[in-house]
Design a protein around this motif. Structure first.
Motif, PDB file in Angstrom:
ATOM      1  N   LEU A  94       0.825  -1.212   0.000  1.00  0.00           N
ATOM      2  CA  LEU A  94       0.000   0.000   0.000  1.00  0.00           C
ATOM      3  C   LEU A  94       0.854   1.254   0.000  1.00  0.00           C
ATOM      4  O   LEU A  94       0.641   2.171  -0.789  1.00  0.00           O
ATOM      5  CB  LEU A  94      -0.916   0.014   1.234  1.00  0.00           C
ATOM      6  N   VAL A  95       1.831   1.254   0.880  1.00  0.00           N
ATOM      7  CA  VAL A  95       2.699   2.423   0.985  1.00  0.00           C
ATOM      8  C   VAL A  95       3.448   2.664  -0.325  1.00  0.00           C
ATOM      9  O   VAL A  95       3.593   3.801  -0.771  1.00  0.00           O
ATOM     10  CB  VAL A  95       3.705   2.250   2.144  1.00  0.00           C
ATOM     11  N   ALA A  98       1.054   4.156  -2.721  1.00  0.00           N
ATOM     12  CA  ALA A  98       0.729   5.520  -2.303  1.00  0.00           C
ATOM     13  C   ALA A  98       1.868   6.475  -2.651  1.00  0.00           C
ATOM     14  O   ALA A  98       1.654   7.578  -3.122  1.00  0.00           O
ATOM     15  CB  ALA A  98       0.439   5.563  -0.806  1.00  0.00           C
ATOM     16  N   LEU A 103       0.945  10.461  -2.639  1.00  0.00           N
ATOM     17  CA  LEU A 103      -0.001  10.811  -1.578  1.00  0.00           C
ATOM     18  C   LEU A 103       0.725  11.028  -0.261  1.00  0.00           C
ATOM     19  O   LEU A 103       1.750  10.407  -0.004  1.00  0.00           O
ATOM     20  CB  LEU A 103      -1.039   9.696  -1.418  1.00  0.00           C
ATOM     21  N   SER A 104       0.165  11.893   0.559  1.00  0.00           N
ATOM     22  CA  SER A 104       0.764  12.162   1.865  1.00  0.00           C
ATOM     23  C   SER A 104       0.330  11.088   2.853  1.00  0.00           C
ATOM     24  O   SER A 104      -0.596  10.325   2.608  1.00  0.00           O
ATOM     25  CB  SER A 104       0.323  13.525   2.374  1.00  0.00           C
ATOM     26  N   ALA A 105       1.036  11.042   3.989  1.00  0.00           N
ATOM     27  CA  ALA A 105       0.733  10.037   5.011  1.00  0.00           C
ATOM     28  C   ALA A 105      -0.698  10.199   5.526  1.00  0.00           C
ATOM     29  O   ALA A 105      -1.422   9.214   5.704  1.00  0.00           O
ATOM     30  CB  ALA A 105       1.730  10.156   6.156  1.00  0.00           C
ATOM     31  N   GLU A 107      -3.242  11.510   3.994  1.00  0.00           N
ATOM     32  CA  GLU A 107      -4.213  11.132   2.958  1.00  0.00           C
ATOM     33  C   GLU A 107      -4.409   9.623   2.932  1.00  0.00           C
ATOM     34  O   GLU A 107      -5.529   9.121   2.811  1.00  0.00           O
ATOM     35  CB  GLU A 107      -3.747  11.641   1.591  1.00  0.00           C
ATOM     36  N   VAL A 108      -3.304   8.907   3.075  1.00  0.00           N
ATOM     37  CA  VAL A 108      -3.376   7.446   3.027  1.00  0.00           C
ATOM     38  C   VAL A 108      -4.055   6.892   4.272  1.00  0.00           C
ATOM     39  O   VAL A 108      -4.957   6.057   4.191  1.00  0.00           O
ATOM     40  CB  VAL A 108      -1.967   6.840   2.904  1.00  0.00           C
ATOM     41  N   THR A 109      -3.633   7.364   5.418  1.00  0.00           N
ATOM     42  CA  THR A 109      -4.224   6.862   6.662  1.00  0.00           C
ATOM     43  C   THR A 109      -5.717   7.165   6.714  1.00  0.00           C
ATOM     44  O   THR A 109      -6.504   6.389   7.260  1.00  0.00           O
ATOM     45  CB  THR A 109      -3.530   7.488   7.888  1.00  0.00           C
ATOM     46  N   MET A 111      -7.698   7.231   4.121  1.00  0.00           N
ATOM     47  CA  MET A 111      -8.332   6.220   3.266  1.00  0.00           C
ATOM     48  C   MET A 111      -8.489   4.912   4.023  1.00  0.00           C
ATOM     49  O   MET A 111      -9.531   4.251   3.956  1.00  0.00           O
ATOM     50  CB  MET A 111      -7.492   5.995   2.006  1.00  0.00           C
ATOM     51  N   VAL A 112      -7.458   4.531   4.756  1.00  0.00           N
ATOM     52  CA  VAL A 112      -7.495   3.277   5.514  1.00  0.00           C
ATOM     53  C   VAL A 112      -8.545   3.364   6.614  1.00  0.00           C
ATOM     54  O   VAL A 112      -9.337   2.430   6.816  1.00  0.00           O
ATOM     55  CB  VAL A 112      -6.110   2.976   6.120  1.00  0.00           C
ATOM     56  N   ARG A 113      -8.555   4.485   7.307  1.00  0.00           N
ATOM     57  CA  ARG A 113      -9.518   4.666   8.397  1.00  0.00           C
ATOM     58  C   ARG A 113     -10.949   4.523   7.888  1.00  0.00           C
ATOM     59  O   ARG A 113     -11.790   3.872   8.509  1.00  0.00           O
ATOM     60  CB  ARG A 113      -9.318   6.043   9.026  1.00  0.00           C
TER      61      ARG A 113
ATOM     62  N   LEU B  87      -4.492   1.833  -5.908  1.00  0.00           N
ATOM     63  CA  LEU B  87      -4.353   2.196  -4.504  1.00  0.00           C
ATOM     64  C   LEU B  87      -5.516   1.625  -3.682  1.00  0.00           C
ATOM     65  O   LEU B  87      -5.315   1.048  -2.620  1.00  0.00           O
ATOM     66  CB  LEU B  87      -4.317   3.718  -4.368  1.00  0.00           C
ATOM     67  N   ALA B  90      -5.009  -1.901  -3.005  1.00  0.00           N
ATOM     68  CA  ALA B  90      -4.032  -2.142  -1.939  1.00  0.00           C
ATOM     69  C   ALA B  90      -4.663  -1.920  -0.573  1.00  0.00           C
ATOM     70  O   ALA B  90      -4.424  -2.678   0.366  1.00  0.00           O
ATOM     71  CB  ALA B  90      -2.821  -1.225  -2.126  1.00  0.00           C
ATOM     72  N   MET B 116       4.963   5.018   6.304  1.00  0.00           N
ATOM     73  CA  MET B 116       5.055   6.156   5.392  1.00  0.00           C
ATOM     74  C   MET B 116       6.160   7.118   5.820  1.00  0.00           C
ATOM     75  O   MET B 116       6.662   7.889   5.003  1.00  0.00           O
ATOM     76  CB  MET B 116       3.715   6.913   5.365  1.00  0.00           C
TER      77      MET B 116
END
Lengths: 117, 117
Positions: A94-95, A98, A103-105, A107-109, A111-113, B87, B90, B116
């Motif tokens: 994933l990282v 990303a 993508l920034s940290a 932004e990714v977190t 999405m996961v949340r 993404l 993932a 990240m």
DNA sequence: AACTTGTTCTAGTCTGCATAGAACAGTTAG
DNA sequence: CTAACTGTTCTATGCAGACTAGAACAAGTT
């Protein structure tokens, strides 16, 4: 335990080595507590330098997947459960994706949340 | 369109540039058909060489995200569908694995945040 | 005690990244 | 049509990281 290497890959050899072991743990090919091949042996088997293998091993240690001790060699930590390793690999994938997208940290977190909710 | 660069990052500058644009497309900051800043302008703005920017742009062209033409500049292709699909895939894989392990959302996001960093 | 294995150090080669300058060829604007 | 703009191509240079190589060292095993 099988470690394959592609000298033509843009990925550094040490990264390929650590990735191979990481995958082995994740898939269950390597059991917790199991000893990895000696660095000198693996280096000879892969046609690679000792230092290159050691660097790969040290990356795994930094991730808490293996223990390194002189005289004893590299040993997979007992608390490096295969499932955890699999998760770690999923995170890795994933990282990587990303990062590729820039993508920034946060932004990714985020999405996961959302996906976990 | 904002492009930021970290000279101290291990990631190559050209990769950082293409990643920034990729992200802009993915997040919707850059609309299909929109023109990217001229390579010479962006290079000057970033304090980077012309060739470095051009290389980043050409990576995007290789991925089919933008079109490059002399005199006209770099233009985002109208069919440049957000590559976010990979993404999301993932994220899906990660969340599935995390659920299987019974991890909480905060535990997972923390792992991602660390990875990240 | 002998052997094994990771650790550390120095050093050399090679490749990719980034920079620099120049000339060139479509495209657009005046 | 002319001039300005923009990507394309070419050559060249400095630098950092990857990989190799050899040696000596320290902790653990047998």
């Amino acid at each position: 335990m099988l470690v394959r290497i592609d000298p033509d890959s843009p990925a550094p050899l040490h990264a390929q080595i650590s990735a191979a072991v990481r995958r082995g743990i994740a898939v269950g090919e390597i059991a917790p507590g199991e000893r990895l091949p000696g660095a000198r042996d693996l280096a000879a088997a892969l046609g690679v330098n000792l230092h290159t293998v050691l660097r790969g091993y040290q990356e795994l240690r930094a991730e808490g997947l293996v223990e390194l001790r002189r005289g004893r060699g590299a040993q997979v930590r007992t608390d490096a459960a295969p499932a955890v390793a699999a998760l770690r690999q999923a995170v890795h994938a994933l990282v990587g994706e990303a990062r590729r997208l820039g993508l920034s940290a946060t932004e990714v977190t985020e999405m996961v949340r959302e996906a976990m909710a």
